[in-house]
Design a protein around this motif. Structure first.
Motif, short mmCIF file in Angstrom:
data_model
loop_
_atom_site.label_atom_id
_atom_site.label_comp_id
_atom_site.label_asym_id
_atom_site.label_seq_id
_atom_site.Cartn_x
_atom_site.Cartn_y
_atom_site.Cartn_z
N PRO A 74 0.81 -1.22 0.00
CA PRO A 74 0.00 0.00 0.00
C PRO A 74 0.85 1.28 0.00
N GLY A 75 1.95 1.27 0.74
CA GLY A 75 2.81 2.45 0.79
C GLY A 75 3.42 2.80 -0.56
N SER A 76 3.89 1.79 -1.27
CA SER A 76 4.52 2.07 -2.56
C SER A 76 3.47 2.47 -3.60
N ILE A 77 2.28 1.93 -3.48
CA ILE A 77 1.20 2.31 -4.41
C ILE A 77 0.80 3.76 -4.15
N ILE A 78 0.63 4.12 -2.90
CA ILE A 78 0.25 5.49 -2.55
C ILE A 78 1.34 6.46 -2.98
N SER A 79 2.61 6.11 -2.77
CA SER A 79 3.68 7.02 -3.16
C SER A 79 3.76 7.16 -4.68
N GLY A 80 3.58 6.07 -5.42
CA GLY A 80 3.60 6.13 -6.88
C GLY A 80 2.48 6.99 -7.44
N LEU A 81 1.29 6.76 -6.95
CA LEU A 81 0.15 7.56 -7.41
C LEU A 81 0.24 8.99 -6.87
N GLY A 82 0.86 9.15 -5.70
CA GLY A 82 1.07 10.49 -5.15
C GLY A 82 1.98 11.33 -6.03
N LEU A 83 3.00 10.70 -6.62
CA LEU A 83 3.87 11.42 -7.55
C LEU A 83 3.09 11.89 -8.77
N LEU A 84 2.19 11.06 -9.24
CA LEU A 84 1.34 11.48 -10.36
C LEU A 84 0.43 12.64 -9.95
N GLY A 85 -0.07 12.58 -8.73
CA GLY A 85 -0.89 13.67 -8.21
C GLY A 85 -0.10 14.97 -8.08
N PHE A 86 1.16 14.85 -7.65
CA PHE A 86 2.03 16.02 -7.57
C PHE A 86 2.22 16.63 -8.95
N ALA A 87 2.41 15.80 -9.96
CA ALA A 87 2.54 16.29 -11.33
C ALA A 87 1.26 16.99 -11.77
N ALA A 88 0.11 16.47 -11.36
CA ALA A 88 -1.17 17.09 -11.71
C ALA A 88 -1.26 18.48 -11.11
N VAL A 89 -0.88 18.61 -9.85
CA VAL A 89 -0.90 19.92 -9.19
C VAL A 89 0.02 20.89 -9.94
N PHE A 90 1.19 20.41 -10.35
CA PHE A 90 2.13 21.24 -11.09
C PHE A 90 1.52 21.74 -12.40
#
Length: 165
Positions: free
Chosen positions: A90-106
């Motif tokens: 779960p941690g690696s999935i959340i971090s991977g999708l979190g990086l995509l979310g960070f890119a979306a915010v950018f």
């Protein structure tokens, strides 16, 4: 014959597919948002949000699949990602999708910046499209790895190997 894989491999494979899907959804949302708020004619928006990024998407998808050295390098990276446990917890999935979310915010901040006198966000769309291309290639290479006999012995569930004997 469809082989039964270990749960770790199935989770990793699903994560690769989910990363592609989430990245595409984020990009689609950003294009729709940009289309509504960016100034300028429709042709300009079309070029900067779809046409130019499509070139980068195509290049990042085709080059690693056509150039053997790039393909081997990226394939090795995909295998190392699996061995490191990416997409399996779960941690690696959340971090991977979190990086995509960070890119979306950018992307959304770049779009918003135009209304405050910032530059037109042409590069951010092309860069994100290139990133999607790499994610797609990684998902393709996961399937390629499944056909490798050495990898197959490591990702098949023990019961699948026992049935073959």
């Amino acid at each position: 014959m469809d082989r039964a894989h270990t749960p770790a491999w199935r989770n990793f494979k699903r994560m690769q597919d989910c990363a592609c899907l989430v990245a595409c959804l984020i990009y689609t949302g950003a294009v729709v948002h940009a289309w509504r708020v960016l100034p300028g004619p429709s042709q300009k928006k079309l070029v900067f949000t779809l046409a130019a990024p499509l070139i980068f998407l195509a290049l990042t998808m085709l080059l690693p699949l056509v150039i053997g050295g790039l393909r081997r390098l990226l394939r090795r990276y995909v295998w190392m990602s699996f061995n490191a446990g990416f997409g399996q917890t779960p941690g690696s999935i959340i971090s991977g999708l979190g990086l995509l979310g960070f890119a979306a915010v950018f992307i959304y901040l770049q779009i918003a910046g135009v209304s405050h006198g910032g530059r037109y966000p042409a590069g951010v769309f092309s860069g994100y499209a290139a990133g999607i291309g790499i994610l797609v290639v990684q998902a393709v290479l996961v399937r390629s790895l499944e056909r490798d006999p050495e990898v197959r012995t490591r990702i098949e569930a023990p019961e699948a190997r026992a049935r073959e004997r």
